[in-house]
Scaffold this motif. Structure first.
Motif, PDB file in Angstrom:
ATOM      1  N   GLU A  25       0.829  -1.212   0.000  1.00  0.00           N
ATOM      2  CA  GLU A  25       0.000   0.000   0.000  1.00  0.00           C
ATOM      3  C   GLU A  25       0.861   1.258   0.000  1.00  0.00           C
ATOM      4  O   GLU A  25       0.538   2.245  -0.666  1.00  0.00           O
ATOM      5  CB  GLU A  25      -0.931  -0.013   1.218  1.00  0.00           C
ATOM      6  CG  GLU A  25      -2.046  -1.056   1.117  1.00  0.00           C
ATOM      7  CD  GLU A  25      -2.921  -1.094   2.356  1.00  0.00           C
ATOM      8  OE1 GLU A  25      -2.513  -0.451   3.370  1.00  0.00           O
ATOM      9  OE2 GLU A  25      -3.973  -1.754   2.338  1.00  0.00           O
ATOM     10  N   LEU A  26       1.962   1.224   0.751  1.00  0.00           N
ATOM     11  CA  LEU A  26       2.870   2.362   0.770  1.00  0.00           C
ATOM     12  C   LEU A  26       3.501   2.582  -0.606  1.00  0.00           C
ATOM     13  O   LEU A  26       3.561   3.719  -1.106  1.00  0.00           O
ATOM     14  CB  LEU A  26       3.972   2.138   1.809  1.00  0.00           C
ATOM     15  CG  LEU A  26       5.056   3.221   1.879  1.00  0.00           C
ATOM     16  CD1 LEU A  26       4.445   4.564   2.259  1.00  0.00           C
ATOM     17  CD2 LEU A  26       6.147   2.817   2.875  1.00  0.00           C
ATOM     18  N   GLU A  28       2.305   1.678  -3.501  1.00  0.00           N
ATOM     19  CA  GLU A  28       1.287   2.135  -4.446  1.00  0.00           C
ATOM     20  C   GLU A  28       0.948   3.604  -4.235  1.00  0.00           C
ATOM     21  O   GLU A  28       0.699   4.344  -5.189  1.00  0.00           O
ATOM     22  CB  GLU A  28       0.029   1.276  -4.306  1.00  0.00           C
ATOM     23  CG  GLU A  28      -1.009   1.535  -5.386  1.00  0.00           C
ATOM     24  CD  GLU A  28      -2.128   0.509  -5.392  1.00  0.00           C
ATOM     25  OE1 GLU A  28      -3.238   0.849  -5.850  1.00  0.00           O
ATOM     26  OE2 GLU A  28      -1.892  -0.622  -4.929  1.00  0.00           O
ATOM     27  N   SER A  29       0.973   4.032  -2.968  1.00  0.00           N
ATOM     28  CA  SER A  29       0.672   5.442  -2.691  1.00  0.00           C
ATOM     29  C   SER A  29       1.796   6.350  -3.183  1.00  0.00           C
ATOM     30  O   SER A  29       1.548   7.493  -3.579  1.00  0.00           O
ATOM     31  CB  SER A  29       0.453   5.648  -1.188  1.00  0.00           C
ATOM     32  OG  SER A  29       1.652   5.426  -0.459  1.00  0.00           O
ATOM     33  N   GLY A  32       1.848   5.377  -7.378  1.00  0.00           N
ATOM     34  CA  GLY A  32       0.588   5.370  -8.117  1.00  0.00           C
ATOM     35  C   GLY A  32       0.297   3.958  -8.615  1.00  0.00           C
ATOM     36  O   GLY A  32       1.228   3.159  -8.824  1.00  0.00           O
ATOM     37  N   TYR A  36       3.188   1.395 -10.039  1.00  0.00           N
ATOM     38  CA  TYR A  36       3.438   0.305  -9.099  1.00  0.00           C
ATOM     39  C   TYR A  36       3.269  -1.046  -9.797  1.00  0.00           C
ATOM     40  O   TYR A  36       4.089  -1.949  -9.639  1.00  0.00           O
ATOM     41  CB  TYR A  36       2.480   0.404  -7.906  1.00  0.00           C
ATOM     42  CG  TYR A  36       2.702  -0.683  -6.871  1.00  0.00           C
ATOM     43  CD1 TYR A  36       3.699  -0.540  -5.908  1.00  0.00           C
ATOM     44  CD2 TYR A  36       1.927  -1.841  -6.871  1.00  0.00           C
ATOM     45  CE1 TYR A  36       3.914  -1.539  -4.966  1.00  0.00           C
ATOM     46  CE2 TYR A  36       2.129  -2.835  -5.931  1.00  0.00           C
ATOM     47  CZ  TYR A  36       3.131  -2.680  -4.977  1.00  0.00           C
ATOM     48  OH  TYR A  36       3.343  -3.674  -4.050  1.00  0.00           O
TER      49      TYR A  36
END
Length: 303
Positions: A25-26, A28-29, A32, A36
């Motif tokens: 999740e980190l 991807e944040s 993007g 990712y």
């Protein structure tokens, strides 16, 4: 790049596709969803935009990490020497003002933290260093005024009701000028004193590397020329500061230090000997060995 991706894909793909959820999740944040997927799942290094974004994010995080300690050596050097020689308080005032404006501008515009996070960390360290410079320069009463003034300016800049968007943009334009101007007093202080005094070479090198890296990350992630031009100008003056450190690296003590040594009061014993010599010359007698050398007669050699 395609050949490299093909070579490492079979090895890394099983790992990157099964990263722990918080890490995924980190990632991807930061990158993007598209980049990712491209870089971590497909391990496709031919997408240059995603590769540049990943490099930019990596540099940004690295800068923030380094900034948490970048000025610690300077703080330690001040504390150990108990001297502010070679450091310009005005330089830290201007630099702190520029950082405060930049921090409020970035926060209020919602830019990625990785593009400005070091600003807050360096600002905190600047406040501590500037306070020590005042303390060791004998201006202790000014410390409270300096911190209060900075806090008041911060309240205004972060409050939209006090400083509107148009005025904040004007302040950001001024921050670029302040950031550049902040290096000038320090450069002039080194030049006038003929040495770097208590200035930390480690901090100067990090200024240079940090400003160079920020040019890349800002160009890549922030479409704002005001911020970019500030980093470019800052890099130019950081380079001058770095060249001064190199030039004065093996230089003797600064002019101020040598002046203090030359003007140091005569030690009591030496002053007494000098006075006795003057009286002896005036009376026409010869001063004793013990009075001139500061030794007792029993230490004289007997022939």
């Amino acid at each position: 790049m395609d050949a490299l991706g093909s070579a490492i894909r079979p090895v890394l793909s099983p790992i990157t596709k099964n990263l722990p959820k918080p890490i995924a999740e980190l990632g991807e944040s930061l990158l993007g969803p598209v980049c990712y997927q491209t870089l971590l799942h497909d391990i496709d290094l031919t997408k240059t935009e995603c590769v540049k974004l990943a490099i930019s994010k990596g540099l940004g995080i690295g800068i923030i990490g380094a900034s948490s300690i970048v000025k610690i050596p300077q703080l330690l050097k001040l504390l150990n020497s108990q001297s502010a020689e070679g450091l310009s308080f005005l330089s830290y005032v201007l630099e702190s003002g520029a950082y405060l404006i930049s921090l409020s501008y970035n926060v209020r515009h919602g830019f990625p933290f990785s593009t400005y996070g070091e600003t807050a960390l360096i600002l905190i360290q600047n406040i501590a260093i500037a306070s020590l410079v005042l303390n060791y320069s004998g201006r202790q009463p000014a410390i409270a005024a300096w911190i209060a003034g900075l806090a008041g300016a911060g309240y205004l800049l972060f409050n939209e009701n006090q400083v509107n968007e148009a005025n904040l943009s004007l302040a950001m334009s001024a921050a670029g000028v302040l950031g550049v101007a902040a290096k000038v007093p320090q450069i002039l202080t080194i030049w006038s004193e003929g040495g770097t005094g208590q200035l930390s070479a480690f901090a100067v090198i990090n200024y240079l590397l940090g400003s160079a890296s920020r040019i890349f990350t800002t160009f890549q992630e922030v479409d704002d020329p005001l911020i970019l031009y500030g980093f470019v100008a800052g890099f130019a003056l950081n380079l001058v500061l770095f060249l001064q450190v190199v030039y004065y690296w093996n230089a003797p003590a600064s002019k101020d230090t040598e002046s203090k040594k030359l003007n140091r009061p005569i030690a009591p014993a030496a002053a007494g000997n000098k006075e006795e010599m003057r009286r002896a010359v005036s009376s026409g007698s010869t001063p004793s060995y013990s009075s001139v050398a500061g030794k007792s007669p029993s230490t004289r050699r007997r022939g």
